[in-house]
Design an enzyme around this catalytic site. Sequence first.
Site, PDB file in Angstrom:
ATOM      1  N   LYS A  11      38.345  32.452  35.244  1.00  7.88           N
ATOM      2  CA  LYS A  11      37.940  31.836  33.976  1.00  7.88           C
ATOM      3  C   LYS A  11      39.185  31.278  33.274  1.00  7.88           C
ATOM      4  O   LYS A  11      40.324  31.679  33.536  1.00  7.88           O
ATOM      5  CB  LYS A  11      37.233  32.836  33.068  1.00  7.88           C
ATOM      6  CG  LYS A  11      38.074  34.052  32.647  1.00  7.88           C
ATOM      7  CD  LYS A  11      38.971  33.821  31.457  1.00  7.88           C
ATOM      8  CE  LYS A  11      39.869  35.018  31.181  1.00  7.88           C
ATOM      9  NZ  LYS A  11      40.913  34.750  30.160  1.00  7.88           N
ATOM     10  N   PRO A  89      45.319  34.364  40.984  1.00  6.90           N
ATOM     11  CA  PRO A  89      46.643  34.975  40.799  1.00  6.90           C
ATOM     12  C   PRO A  89      46.621  36.115  39.785  1.00  6.90           C
ATOM     13  O   PRO A  89      45.796  36.145  38.873  1.00  6.90           O
ATOM     14  CB  PRO A  89      47.500  33.804  40.302  1.00  6.90           C
ATOM     15  CG  PRO A  89      46.530  32.837  39.706  1.00  6.90           C
ATOM     16  CD  PRO A  89      45.279  32.966  40.525  1.00  6.90           C
ATOM     17  N   LEU A  94      43.710  34.454  33.937  1.00  4.27           N
ATOM     18  CA  LEU A  94      42.563  33.839  34.602  1.00  4.27           C
ATOM     19  C   LEU A  94      41.456  34.842  34.923  1.00  4.27           C
ATOM     20  O   LEU A  94      40.459  34.498  35.539  1.00  4.27           O
ATOM     21  CB  LEU A  94      43.016  33.150  35.890  1.00  4.27           C
ATOM     22  CG  LEU A  94      43.953  31.952  35.700  1.00  4.27           C
ATOM     23  CD1 LEU A  94      44.552  31.518  37.036  1.00  4.27           C
ATOM     24  CD2 LEU A  94      43.218  30.786  35.048  1.00  4.27           C
ATOM     25  N   SER A  98      39.056  41.173  36.148  1.00  2.00           N
ATOM     26  CA  SER A  98      37.720  41.214  35.544  1.00  2.00           C
ATOM     27  C   SER A  98      36.687  40.559  36.455  1.00  2.00           C
ATOM     28  O   SER A  98      35.537  41.005  36.530  1.00  2.00           O
ATOM     29  CB  SER A  98      37.737  40.514  34.181  1.00  2.00           C
ATOM     30  OG  SER A  98      38.568  41.201  33.277  1.00  2.00           O
ATOM     31  N   ALA A  99      37.081  39.494  37.149  1.00  2.00           N
ATOM     32  CA  ALA A  99      36.173  38.854  38.102  1.00  2.00           C
ATOM     33  C   ALA A  99      35.775  39.833  39.194  1.00  2.00           C
ATOM     34  O   ALA A  99      34.598  39.923  39.577  1.00  2.00           O
ATOM     35  CB  ALA A  99      36.835  37.614  38.710  1.00  2.00           C
ATOM     36  N   ASP A 129      36.858  41.114  29.336  1.00  2.00           N
ATOM     37  CA  ASP A 129      36.353  39.897  29.968  1.00  2.00           C
ATOM     38  C   ASP A 129      35.183  40.147  30.923  1.00  2.00           C
ATOM     39  O   ASP A 129      34.510  39.197  31.337  1.00  2.00           O
ATOM     40  CB  ASP A 129      37.472  39.201  30.759  1.00  2.00           C
ATOM     41  CG  ASP A 129      38.441  38.443  29.874  1.00  2.00           C
ATOM     42  OD1 ASP A 129      37.998  37.917  28.834  1.00  2.00           O
ATOM     43  OD2 ASP A 129      39.635  38.379  30.219  1.00  2.00           O
TER      44      ASP A 129
END
Length: 264
Positions: A11, A89, A94, A98-99, A129
């Site tokens: 993100k 990274p 980014l 959390s992704a 996030d």
Amino acid sequence: MDKIKIKVYAKINLSLDIVGVREDGYHELEMLNSSVSIYDTISACKSDKSVVFMNGVKASKNNTALKTLQILKENFNIDMRVNIQKRIPFSAGLGGSSADASGVFFCAHKLYGIPLDRLASLAVKVGCDVPYMMSGGGARVRGVGEIVEPCEVPQLSLVICQSEHGASTKDIYKTYDKIGAYSRSGNHFNALEKSAVSLNPNIQHAKEQLRAFTDEVFMTGSGSAYVGVFSSLEEARRCLDSLGDDFVFKGVAQTMSSGIEILE
């Protein structure tokens, strides 16, 4: 379904403001977020033991995906074996960790039939996030990350660069409390940039390099990556080809309408 493979997208924060501090010390946020086409790949299957491998190596105890599995075990008594191929990274703002956490929650939803709304209520325990990244796309995010309101964001062509790994998010927030933010200017205000730069001025190298190609440059999250906006993918690729090799990460990306994609 006994196994699943997904992409989890990074993100960017198109804007990030801090509007207050709670009694518990957490900062009240107002953010405009978008998923972007940089991703990790997660494979998960049902198991009798929870374990995470990252790029083939067993994850450490402080890994967010492993923390997510522990929360799932405590609340639903389930276990999964998770393999993550990292492309997002580290320490870039980014949302890579959390992704991965959101992807583990999503895999639990698909493999064990746990409703997403029950998982979303647990997601903020892993990171601010994570609730947003369980759906991704364009969204306004408020509170400590638990209030997620989907919205439309423009289709953007981007170059994302990271000169160095940034300072810890915890230290950046502490520094923000002492020195505040830069004056607001432009559409992509980030309240944390001043404190991130004060702790590691070298992260600005990415900003300076992108400024040679576009005036629309901003830091995402608590850094250390900067994002340049271009009118087309061709322009973005020309910029990327012209940049030097002195970056931890650099890549072309586009905004995405969702944060998770099922592969198989």
